[in-house]
Design a protein around this motif. Structure first.
Motif, PDB file in Angstrom:
ATOM      1  N   MET A 187      -6.941  71.697   8.458  1.00  0.00           N
ATOM      2  CA  MET A 187      -5.845  71.529   7.498  1.00  0.00           C
ATOM      3  C   MET A 187      -4.985  70.330   7.884  1.00  0.00           C
ATOM      4  O   MET A 187      -4.545  69.556   7.017  1.00  0.00           O
ATOM      5  CB  MET A 187      -4.990  72.796   7.454  1.00  0.00           C
ATOM      6  N   ASN A 188      -4.752  70.147   9.185  1.00  0.00           N
ATOM      7  CA  ASN A 188      -3.959  68.998   9.613  1.00  0.00           C
ATOM      8  C   ASN A 188      -4.679  67.694   9.319  1.00  0.00           C
ATOM      9  O   ASN A 188      -4.037  66.697   8.992  1.00  0.00           O
ATOM     10  CB  ASN A 188      -3.644  69.103  11.110  1.00  0.00           C
ATOM     11  N   VAL A 189      -6.004  67.682   9.448  1.00  0.00           N
ATOM     12  CA  VAL A 189      -6.766  66.479   9.090  1.00  0.00           C
ATOM     13  C   VAL A 189      -6.473  66.102   7.637  1.00  0.00           C
ATOM     14  O   VAL A 189      -6.176  64.940   7.330  1.00  0.00           O
ATOM     15  CB  VAL A 189      -8.278  66.698   9.284  1.00  0.00           C
ATOM     16  N   GLY A 190      -6.540  67.085   6.742  1.00  0.00           N
ATOM     17  CA  GLY A 190      -6.343  66.808   5.326  1.00  0.00           C
ATOM     18  C   GLY A 190      -4.918  66.416   4.978  1.00  0.00           C
ATOM     19  O   GLY A 190      -4.681  65.399   4.307  1.00  0.00           O
ATOM     20  N   LEU A 191      -3.938  67.196   5.434  1.00  0.00           N
ATOM     21  CA  LEU A 191      -2.549  66.932   5.064  1.00  0.00           C
ATOM     22  C   LEU A 191      -1.999  65.698   5.772  1.00  0.00           C
ATOM     23  O   LEU A 191      -1.270  64.904   5.169  1.00  0.00           O
ATOM     24  CB  LEU A 191      -1.688  68.154   5.387  1.00  0.00           C
ATOM     25  N   TYR A 192      -2.353  65.535   7.029  1.00  0.00           N
ATOM     26  CA  TYR A 192      -1.906  64.347   7.762  1.00  0.00           C
ATOM     27  C   TYR A 192      -2.548  63.096   7.161  1.00  0.00           C
ATOM     28  O   TYR A 192      -1.901  62.050   7.026  1.00  0.00           O
ATOM     29  CB  TYR A 192      -2.273  64.516   9.235  1.00  0.00           C
ATOM     30  N   PHE A 208      -7.702  55.673   9.672  1.00  0.00           N
ATOM     31  CA  PHE A 208      -8.466  56.671  10.431  1.00  0.00           C
ATOM     32  C   PHE A 208      -8.158  56.574  11.920  1.00  0.00           C
ATOM     33  O   PHE A 208      -8.240  57.573  12.638  1.00  0.00           O
ATOM     34  CB  PHE A 208      -9.959  56.495  10.149  1.00  0.00           C
ATOM     35  N   CYS A 209      -7.774  55.373  12.371  1.00  0.00           N
ATOM     36  CA  CYS A 209      -7.316  55.257  13.760  1.00  0.00           C
ATOM     37  C   CYS A 209      -6.038  56.068  13.967  1.00  0.00           C
ATOM     38  O   CYS A 209      -5.843  56.692  15.010  1.00  0.00           O
ATOM     39  CB  CYS A 209      -7.082  53.790  14.115  1.00  0.00           C
ATOM     40  N   MET A 210      -5.160  56.066  12.979  1.00  0.00           N
ATOM     41  CA  MET A 210      -3.948  56.880  13.047  1.00  0.00           C
ATOM     42  C   MET A 210      -4.279  58.362  12.908  1.00  0.00           C
ATOM     43  O   MET A 210      -3.727  59.208  13.613  1.00  0.00           O
ATOM     44  CB  MET A 210      -2.974  56.451  11.951  1.00  0.00           C
ATOM     45  N   LEU A 211      -5.217  58.667  12.026  1.00  0.00           N
ATOM     46  CA  LEU A 211      -5.634  60.051  11.813  1.00  0.00           C
ATOM     47  C   LEU A 211      -6.296  60.638  13.059  1.00  0.00           C
ATOM     48  O   LEU A 211      -6.326  61.863  13.229  1.00  0.00           O
ATOM     49  CB  LEU A 211      -6.612  60.111  10.637  1.00  0.00           C
ATOM     50  N   SER A 212      -6.780  59.782  13.951  1.00  0.00           N
ATOM     51  CA  SER A 212      -7.540  60.260  15.114  1.00  0.00           C
ATOM     52  C   SER A 212      -6.745  61.213  15.998  1.00  0.00           C
ATOM     53  O   SER A 212      -7.315  62.020  16.724  1.00  0.00           O
ATOM     54  CB  SER A 212      -8.023  59.069  15.950  1.00  0.00           C
ATOM     55  N   THR A 213      -5.418  61.159  15.926  1.00  0.00           N
ATOM     56  CA  THR A 213      -4.592  62.047  16.753  1.00  0.00           C
ATOM     57  C   THR A 213      -4.336  63.391  16.080  1.00  0.00           C
ATOM     58  O   THR A 213      -3.490  64.152  16.533  1.00  0.00           O
ATOM     59  CB  THR A 213      -3.250  61.371  17.075  1.00  0.00           C
ATOM     60  N   CYS A 214      -5.098  63.688  15.033  1.00  0.00           N
ATOM     61  CA  CYS A 214      -4.885  64.912  14.252  1.00  0.00           C
ATOM     62  C   CYS A 214      -5.139  66.186  15.053  1.00  0.00           C
ATOM     63  O   CYS A 214      -4.710  67.273  14.642  1.00  0.00           O
ATOM     64  CB  CYS A 214      -5.783  64.905  13.017  1.00  0.00           C
ATOM     65  N   ASN A 215      -5.854  66.078  16.169  1.00  0.00           N
ATOM     66  CA  ASN A 215      -6.143  67.261  16.981  1.00  0.00           C
ATOM     67  C   ASN A 215      -5.499  67.183  18.358  1.00  0.00           C
ATOM     68  O   ASN A 215      -5.699  68.066  19.192  1.00  0.00           O
ATOM     69  CB  ASN A 215      -7.665  67.424  17.145  1.00  0.00           C
ATOM     70  N   SER A 216      -4.720  66.131  18.579  1.00  0.00           N
ATOM     71  CA  SER A 216      -4.175  65.937  19.919  1.00  0.00           C
ATOM     72  C   SER A 216      -2.669  65.716  19.946  1.00  0.00           C
ATOM     73  O   SER A 216      -2.143  65.157  20.905  1.00  0.00           O
ATOM     74  CB  SER A 216      -4.877  64.755  20.610  1.00  0.00           C
ATOM     75  N   GLY A 217      -1.981  66.118  18.885  1.00  0.00           N
ATOM     76  CA  GLY A 217      -0.523  66.096  18.972  1.00  0.00           C
ATOM     77  C   GLY A 217       0.232  65.599  17.764  1.00  0.00           C
ATOM     78  O   GLY A 217       1.429  65.879  17.624  1.00  0.00           O
ATOM     79  N   SER A 218      -0.387  64.852  16.858  1.00  0.00           N
ATOM     80  CA  SER A 218       0.354  64.261  15.741  1.00  0.00           C
ATOM     81  C   SER A 218       0.217  65.072  14.466  1.00  0.00           C
ATOM     82  O   SER A 218      -0.861  65.576  14.147  1.00  0.00           O
ATOM     83  CB  SER A 218      -0.136  62.835  15.480  1.00  0.00           C
ATOM     84  N   HIS A 219       1.299  65.186  13.748  1.00  0.00           N
ATOM     85  CA  HIS A 219       1.342  65.834  12.433  1.00  0.00           C
ATOM     86  C   HIS A 219       2.549  65.279  11.692  1.00  0.00           C
ATOM     87  O   HIS A 219       3.401  64.594  12.299  1.00  0.00           O
ATOM     88  CB  HIS A 219       1.405  67.356  12.568  1.00  0.00           C
ATOM     89  N   PRO A 220       2.683  65.510  10.395  1.00  0.00           N
ATOM     90  CA  PRO A 220       3.761  64.879   9.625  1.00  0.00           C
ATOM     91  C   PRO A 220       5.163  65.100  10.170  1.00  0.00           C
ATOM     92  O   PRO A 220       6.012  64.208  10.093  1.00  0.00           O
ATOM     93  CB  PRO A 220       3.601  65.508   8.230  1.00  0.00           C
ATOM     94  N   SER A 221       5.439  66.261  10.769  1.00  0.00           N
ATOM     95  CA  SER A 221       6.813  66.543  11.182  1.00  0.00           C
ATOM     96  C   SER A 221       7.235  65.800  12.450  1.00  0.00           C
ATOM     97  O   SER A 221       8.433  65.689  12.713  1.00  0.00           O
ATOM     98  CB  SER A 221       7.013  68.053  11.386  1.00  0.00           C
ATOM     99  N   ASN A 222       6.302  65.302  13.247  1.00  0.00           N
ATOM    100  CA  ASN A 222       6.732  64.508  14.403  1.00  0.00           C
ATOM    101  C   ASN A 222       6.401  63.028  14.253  1.00  0.00           C
ATOM    102  O   ASN A 222       6.649  62.234  15.165  1.00  0.00           O
ATOM    103  CB  ASN A 222       6.168  65.070  15.717  1.00  0.00           C
ATOM    104  N   ILE A 223       5.841  62.663  13.097  1.00  0.00           N
ATOM    105  CA  ILE A 223       5.517  61.260  12.837  1.00  0.00           C
ATOM    106  C   ILE A 223       6.590  60.580  11.992  1.00  0.00           C
ATOM    107  O   ILE A 223       6.811  59.373  12.101  1.00  0.00           O
ATOM    108  CB  ILE A 223       4.134  61.155  12.147  1.00  0.00           C
TER     109      ILE A 223
END
Length: 445
Positions: free
Chosen positions: A285-290, A314-329
């Motif tokens: 879900m984070n992959v899609g929404l992020y 996609f380089c930015m999306l790469s952190t989708c499983n290691s800490g980044s999501h819309p609320s901290n970006i």
């Protein structure tokens, strides 16, 4: 479908990486220039790929998508090697390397440094699978490899030469042999506040390569030749909307509920492995929404959708499983906006031309790597995330001078330097967000 959510983390990621790669391969056959797919790919393989090289202009849309899909499949195959791997890092490096498939990495230049990591495993008698992440991180110097094979030491491309291939092989192997040690020590330098941790040893190595093989011996650093005006907003938006929407729908079908994702977004503790902590469905879900969040930002600022800006999403999306999501970006994005508008006012006051607008090529690329500083937002709060982003904005266009624009991890390397400047001061003078919150709670009692 819900059984997918209960798959072992590694098995789920294999399936995700495979589907992710196949999406690019499939899209290649729907591109308007699909009849030129193979000639275009050969053109990409036979040209220098200095950082900021637009593969849409070099080989066309179909060839670029084909290359990205093939690079993604190579990453997936390496991930399937038996051995211990950190899932969040594997997700980062697989999506990151695939993203570079549209502006710096192709299925030829990626293998030279990988061979160096293979040699390291042979020397140390360790499993290849234990160092898959190092193999893929080593591709950060891929532009150097193409330069050595095709152009070095000349100003213009002269084609493949035996001497150039041997130089590329020697540099790639030497870099790959020593990279694993750098990867292990990098977190000690930035203390975990740069998600793109591998960028520090890769960036320092690129600085050394450029300093020795160019500056010291008098070889001029060549300029990037690709036309960055070749782009397509329609192709980029259509592909991304389809891919990210599919991820969201799949996440719902395999069991992600809104409250599950909300927990990820509001967790006060910085989490470095979403799939292991919240489950496979929430990570998807984070992959899609992020991804949609990044795409929305691109459209709001009027970004050009060329091969570079398309791949860097996609380089930015790469952190989708290691800490980044819309609320901290969002603090990072706001910090970049503040820095841009503030610099515009200063430039106007000084009567100087202003070029670092939010839709400028180098600033778009920069902000996509500034998201690596999201641990600062999570640990200290959004205000400090903004400050980190402002520092990144000022530095990211200067750092390429150190490595001649041939390190693909320039933005992540800049983030590491921001940490070197900022983190000691934060630790000495400011309390983490949770400590401040607890102090306020006790004061109210």
């Amino acid at each position: 479908m819900k059984r997918l959510n209960n798959l072992p983390e590694r098995s789920f990621l294999k399936l995700f990486f495979l589907c992710f790669s196949l999406s690019f391969l499939t899209a290649a056959f729907f591109m308007p220039d699909r009849t030129q797919m193979l000639p275009g790919l050969l053109q990409i393989l036979s040209q220098p790929t200095k950082s900021y090289t637009n593969f849409f202009a070099v080989g066309g849309f179909a060839a670029t998508f084909l290359n990205m899909g093939l690079v993604g499949l190579c990453c997936t195959a390496l991930y399937c090697l038996p051995g211990e791997k950190d899932p969040s890092t594997a997700t980062l490096v697989t999506i990151l390397t695939t993203g570079f498939g549209s502006w710096g990495i192709h299925i030829l230049n990626m293998w030279f440094p990988i061979l160096g990591v293979v040699l390291y495993c042979i020397i140390k008698k360790e499993k290849l699978g234990n160092h898959t992440n190092a193999m893929l991180f080593s591709t950060g110097i891929a532009p150097f490899i193409s330069e050595f094979m095709i152009r070095y030491p000349y100003a213009e491309p002269v084609g493949f030469r035996l001497g150039g291939i041997l130089l590329a092989l020697g540099v790639g192997i030497a870099f790959g042999v020593f990279l694993p040690a750098g990867l292990d020590n990098s977190p000690l330098v930035h203390k975990g506040y740069d998600i793109y941790s591998a960028a520090l040893p890769v960036g320092m190595s690129a600085l050394l390569i450029q300093g020795f093989l160019y500056r010291a011996v008098g070889v001029p650093v060549p300029l990037a030749a690709a036309d960055i005006t070749v782009s397509s907003r329609t192709i980029a938006n259509t592909f991304c909307i389809c891919l990210f929407s599919a991820c969201i729908l799949a996440a719902f079908f395999i069991g992600c509920r809104p409250k599950d994702y909300w927990k990820l977004m509001t967790d006060p503790v910085f989490v470095r492995n979403f799939s292991g902590t919240y489950g496979n469905a929430v990570m998807l879900m984070n992959v899609g929404l992020y991804g949609l969040y990044i795409l929305m930002y691109y459209n709001l600022i009027g970004a050009p959708f060329n091969g570079i800006t398309f791949g860097v999403m996609f380089c930015m999306l790469s952190t989708c499983n290691s800490g980044s999501h819309p609320s901290n970006i969002w603090p990072i994005m706001v910090g970049y906006a503040l820095a841009s508008h503030g610099t515009r006012l200063i430039s106007a006051f000084l009567g100087m031309p202003f070029v670092q607008t939010l839709d400028a090529q180098n600033i778009i690329v920069g902000i996509c790597y500034a998201n690596g500083l999201s641990p600062i937002s999570d640990h200290y709060g959004w205000r400090y995330g903004m400050v980190a982003a402002i520092l990144h904005y000022f530095m990211v266009t200067t750092i390429p001078l150190l490595h001649g624009d041939m390190c693909l991890y320039n933005g992540g390397f800049t983030a590491a330097l921001v940490c070197l400047l900022m983190v000691p001061g934060l630790e000495r003078h400011f309390k983490p967000k949770l400590e401040r919150r607890e102090a306020r709670r006790l004061a109210r009692k």
